[in-house]
Design a protein around this motif. Structure first.
Motif, mmCIF file in Angstrom:
data_model
loop_
_atom_site.group_PDB
_atom_site.id
_atom_site.type_symbol
_atom_site.label_atom_id
_atom_site.label_comp_id
_atom_site.label_asym_id
_atom_site.label_seq_id
_atom_site.Cartn_x
_atom_site.Cartn_y
_atom_site.Cartn_z
ATOM 1 N N GLU A 167 0.820 -1.213 0.000
ATOM 2 C CA GLU A 167 0.000 0.000 0.000
ATOM 3 C C GLU A 167 0.857 1.267 0.000
ATOM 4 O O GLU A 167 0.656 2.176 0.798
ATOM 5 C CB GLU A 167 -0.978 -0.006 1.175
ATOM 6 C CG GLU A 167 -2.021 -1.092 1.014
ATOM 7 C CD GLU A 167 -2.953 -1.235 2.201
ATOM 8 O OE1 GLU A 167 -2.831 -0.443 3.147
ATOM 9 O OE2 GLU A 167 -3.793 -2.143 2.167
ATOM 10 N N VAL A 168 1.855 1.296 -0.882
ATOM 11 C CA VAL A 168 2.601 2.538 -1.086
ATOM 12 C C VAL A 168 2.393 2.982 -2.533
ATOM 13 O O VAL A 168 1.993 2.186 -3.383
ATOM 14 C CB VAL A 168 4.120 2.399 -0.800
ATOM 15 C CG1 VAL A 168 4.356 2.011 0.637
ATOM 16 C CG2 VAL A 168 4.761 1.400 -1.732
ATOM 17 N N ALA A 176 11.642 5.595 -7.518
ATOM 18 C CA ALA A 176 12.673 5.080 -6.614
ATOM 19 C C ALA A 176 13.547 4.035 -7.293
ATOM 20 O O ALA A 176 14.712 3.872 -6.936
ATOM 21 C CB ALA A 176 12.024 4.496 -5.365
ATOM 22 N N GLY A 177 13.003 3.329 -8.274
ATOM 23 C CA GLY A 177 13.767 2.261 -8.907
ATOM 24 C C GLY A 177 14.832 2.747 -9.873
ATOM 25 O O GLY A 177 15.738 1.989 -10.229
ATOM 26 N N ILE A 178 14.745 4.006 -10.299
ATOM 27 C CA ILE A 178 15.606 4.478 -11.400
ATOM 28 C C ILE A 178 17.094 4.393 -11.044
ATOM 29 O O ILE A 178 17.868 3.708 -11.724
ATOM 30 C CB ILE A 178 15.220 5.916 -11.811
ATOM 31 C CG1 ILE A 178 13.804 5.894 -12.407
ATOM 32 C CG2 ILE A 178 16.212 6.461 -12.831
ATOM 33 C CD1 ILE A 178 13.268 7.268 -12.754
ATOM 34 N N VAL A 356 9.156 2.582 0.747
ATOM 35 C CA VAL A 356 9.580 2.581 -0.660
ATOM 36 C C VAL A 356 10.989 1.982 -0.785
ATOM 37 O O VAL A 356 11.267 1.162 -1.657
ATOM 38 C CB VAL A 356 9.531 4.004 -1.254
ATOM 39 C CG1 VAL A 356 10.206 4.053 -2.614
ATOM 40 C CG2 VAL A 356 8.087 4.472 -1.369
ATOM 41 N N HIS A 357 11.870 2.388 0.131
ATOM 42 C CA HIS A 357 13.222 1.828 0.127
ATOM 43 C C HIS A 357 13.177 0.324 0.369
ATOM 44 O O HIS A 357 13.875 -0.450 -0.303
ATOM 45 C CB HIS A 357 14.077 2.519 1.202
ATOM 46 C CG HIS A 357 15.504 2.070 1.223
ATOM 47 N ND1 HIS A 357 16.211 1.914 2.379
ATOM 48 C CD2 HIS A 357 16.343 1.712 0.224
ATOM 49 C CE1 HIS A 357 17.430 1.486 2.097
ATOM 50 N NE2 HIS A 357 17.534 1.356 0.790
ATOM 51 N N LEU A 417 19.876 6.646 -2.517
ATOM 52 C CA LEU A 417 19.830 6.201 -3.900
ATOM 53 C C LEU A 417 18.384 5.942 -4.327
ATOM 54 O O LEU A 417 17.966 6.292 -5.434
ATOM 55 C CB LEU A 417 20.642 4.904 -3.997
ATOM 56 C CG LEU A 417 21.290 4.513 -5.302
ATOM 57 C CD1 LEU A 417 22.171 5.605 -5.829
ATOM 58 C CD2 LEU A 417 22.093 3.236 -5.101
ATOM 59 N N SER A 418 17.615 5.339 -3.443
ATOM 60 C CA SER A 418 16.216 5.036 -3.750
ATOM 61 C C SER A 418 15.306 6.232 -3.515
ATOM 62 O O SER A 418 14.304 6.391 -4.207
ATOM 63 C CB SER A 418 15.721 3.880 -2.885
ATOM 64 O OG SER A 418 16.573 2.776 -2.992
ATOM 65 N N LEU A 419 15.642 7.039 -2.515
ATOM 66 C CA LEU A 419 14.676 8.039 -2.058
ATOM 67 C C LEU A 419 14.940 9.437 -2.601
ATOM 68 O O LEU A 419 14.149 10.351 -2.376
ATOM 69 C CB LEU A 419 14.655 8.074 -0.523
ATOM 70 C CG LEU A 419 14.352 6.708 0.124
ATOM 71 C CD1 LEU A 419 14.464 6.779 1.634
ATOM 72 C CD2 LEU A 419 12.965 6.224 -0.280
#
Lengths: 422, 163
Positions: A167-168, A176-178, A356-357, A417-419
């Motif tokens: 649920e994000v 975040a994946g880039i 998210v991370h 890196l993710s955030l």
């Protein structure tokens, strides 16, 4: 009985019972045992939870993106994608291996790392690598590893599924994946350059070839722009972007380029929806098993247990990495997401890890699972597709596995890196 | 029953599955795309479309799962059976198939109870349509999967290879 039933279920799973049936059985058993005399009528919760699939609007994206991806893989898109990357990167020493990495990453983002990449792109790239005198072990390892490389790039199915289960926001996950995805790509590219530094490429960079390749791929190039541009300009929701992609690919392949015949459509629909059905039924029954686990307060008990043993987030992340590596070697990515994320998400949030991370960590680890012996899915697909012994595939994939492991550690311990883009 | 008749039946049901999948997927694509066009070009939309789309996802998912059952392509772990010899492998096959059939039959039965409940209460979806029609895919889907695995279990037991 409380011990015997779970053990029997695990044994059945290890002997090849479908996972959805094992999960459904554990949920049925859990609800049945929730009163002393056995609660037969509570078993109804399981189909009611499966019906919740019809209450999640975002799920619409899964069949639509999967269908578009399968359709693309049946068209000339893989070949055009390789030509375009080759025109851009092929002139570098070792350039063809980087072409393979880039093309596979792009393609996997659209097909969701279900093995389609190895089959669709491997058939083009493997002979090309052999012809260009890349050594056999390197080529095999490269193709096998590349088959799951684009997992962290939008609009990959695992990213969407994690967003649903945790649920994000899926928009945020796509962003975040880039960088983590690029780190993986970069590290593997550097290794490829280094390993093939003695190979001089026969290709020379030519603007003429770039223009020709761009022109040939002019119908596919807009796809990422439609998907990502549409979502981030706020014009489309994720599921709408999926609908537009499906219509676009259908029209282009069937009527504009005419590379897919109408008579091929039933088989493409069947193959892609078979995968979708396999994922959705696991999602459905695990909604029920998660419901049971939350009733039984298992996540909070797990957190209590873990926080007694571990006090620093760093130690937790290290254990998480080890746990996910083992998990990824046993379970496929989709089952792992729906089964394990509800359990570890509350624990991770207790250690102040951004959800998210956590998603990026989870998927990056699972990506390793695709190439981890003994049962990584890509290893089998490559062994089958290229008719090589599984032992040879294990050995050839090992250096790539180690590099990916290093990149997973970087991604785990460097949350920025993710955030950064959120 | 002659084996050619059985083969014909297999073919017909396979084609039926394909037809159902195509119908569901195409309706989904048309509805989803139509909704976007209506919203962006005509600044309007059909209220029940979103709900119908979500129900279509459930139907497509379960239909896909039924198809995966026929082709025996459900996601599984299966790390141990490759170490068994042929006859033990067959036993493992029969046991896992019967287990799967039993679990799905149980879910199908309770899904049936659930659907007959909404039928009696007259629940509706999409502003008026009877809900039980849309929910009926639950007992049907799980019932068909149970049937598939029962057939596979029996075939494995008798040592027959099926399509």
């Amino acid at each position: 009985m409380d011990l015997i039933v779970p053990i029997v279920l695990i044994v059945l799973a290890l002997f090849g019972a479908p996972l959805f049936a094992v999960i459904a059985a554990s949920a049925l058993w859990g609800f049945y045992r929730s009163t002393d005399e056995g609660a037969w009528e509570l078993l109804q919760i399981v189909p009611v939870e499966v019906y919740r699939i019809a209450e999640m609007p975002i799920l619409l994206a899964i069949p639509l993106f999967t269908f578009a991806g399968y359709l693309l893989s049946e068209s000339g898109a893989p070949r055009r994608l390789v030509r375009l990357s080759n025109a851009l990167l092929g002139w570098l020493p070792g350039g063809l291996s980087v072409v393979a990495l880039a093309a596979c990453a792009f393609f996997t983002a659209f097909t969701g790392a279900s093995g389609v990449t190895i089959i669709a792109l491997g058939a083009i790239l493997y002979p090309a690598l052999q012809q260009a005198k890349y050594d056999d072990n390197f080529s095999l390892g490269l193709i096998t590893t590349s088959g799951s490389l684009g997992l962290l790039f939008a609009p990959s199915l695992p990213l969407i599924l994690y967003g649903i289960v945790a649920e994000v926001s899926i928009d945020q996950l796509f962003l975040a994946g880039i960088f983590p995805g690029l780190v993986m790509l970069l590290m593997l590219s550097l290794y490829s350059f280094w390993h093939n530094r003695h190979l001089r490429s026969s290709n020379r960079f030519s603007w003429r070839e770039v223009v020709a390749a761009v022109n040939e791929a002019k119908w596919e190039i807009p796809l990422p722009i439609i998907v990502l541009g549409g979502i981030y300009s706020g014009y489309f929701a994720v599921s709408e972007a999926a609908a537009v992609t499906a219509v676009y690919v259908l029209v282009i392949d069937l009527f504009v380029l005419r590379e897919v015949r109408l008579s091929q459509l039933p088989q493409i629909v069947r193959e892609s929806m078979l995968l979708v059905g396999g994922i959705l039924i696991i999602l459905g029954v695990s909604l029920a098993s998660t419901n049971y686990m939350i009733d039984a307060e298992i996540p909070s008990r797990l957190f209590e247990f873990v926080s007694q043993k571990i006090d620093s987030p760093l130690t937790f992340l290290l254990l998480l990495n080890i746990f996910l590596l083992v998990l990824g070697a046993i379970l496929d990515i989709f089952s792992a997401i729906v089964l394990v994320v509800p359990l570890i998400l509350p624990v991770a949030m207790g250690f102040d890890i951004h959800p998210v991370h956590l998603g990026i960590i989870f998927l990056a680890n699972m990506q390793l699972g695709y190439v981890t012996p003994p049962v990584g899915l890509n290893l089998f697909i490559a062994s089958y597709r290229f008719d090589e012994s599984i032992m040879k595939i294990y050995a050839s994939t090992l250096p790539f596995l180690l590099i990916l492991l290093l990149s997973v550690l970087i991604i785990t311990y460097w949350p920025t890196l993710s955030l950064a883009l959120l | 029953m002659s084996s050619s008749l059985l083969k014909r039946l297999e073919q017909v049901s396979r084609l039926t599955e394909n037809a159902v999948l195509i119908l569901l997927l195409l309706s989904m694509i048309v509805l989803a795309a139509g909704q976007i066009i209506l919203r962006n070009v005509f600044d309007t939309g059909i209220i029940w479309t979103d709900e119908l789309l979500r129900i279509l996802v459930l139907w497509l998912g379960l239909a896909g799962a039924v198809v995966a059952s026929r082709d025996r392509r459900h996601i599984k772990i299966d790390v141990l059976s490759r170490f068994l010899n042929d006859s033990w492998q067959r036993i493992a096959g029969v046991v896992t198939c019967v287990f799967t059939a039993f679990v799905c039959a149980l879910v199908a039965w309770h899904a049936g109870v659930f659907v007959s409940g909404t039928f009696q209460f007259g629940d509706t979806v999409m502003g008026g349509a009877p809900a039980w029609i849309f929910q009926s895919i639950l007992p049907i889907g799980f019932g068909l999967i149970a049937y598939r695995y029962l057939v596979y279990g029996l075939a494995t037991l008798l040592g027959k290879e099926l399509g």
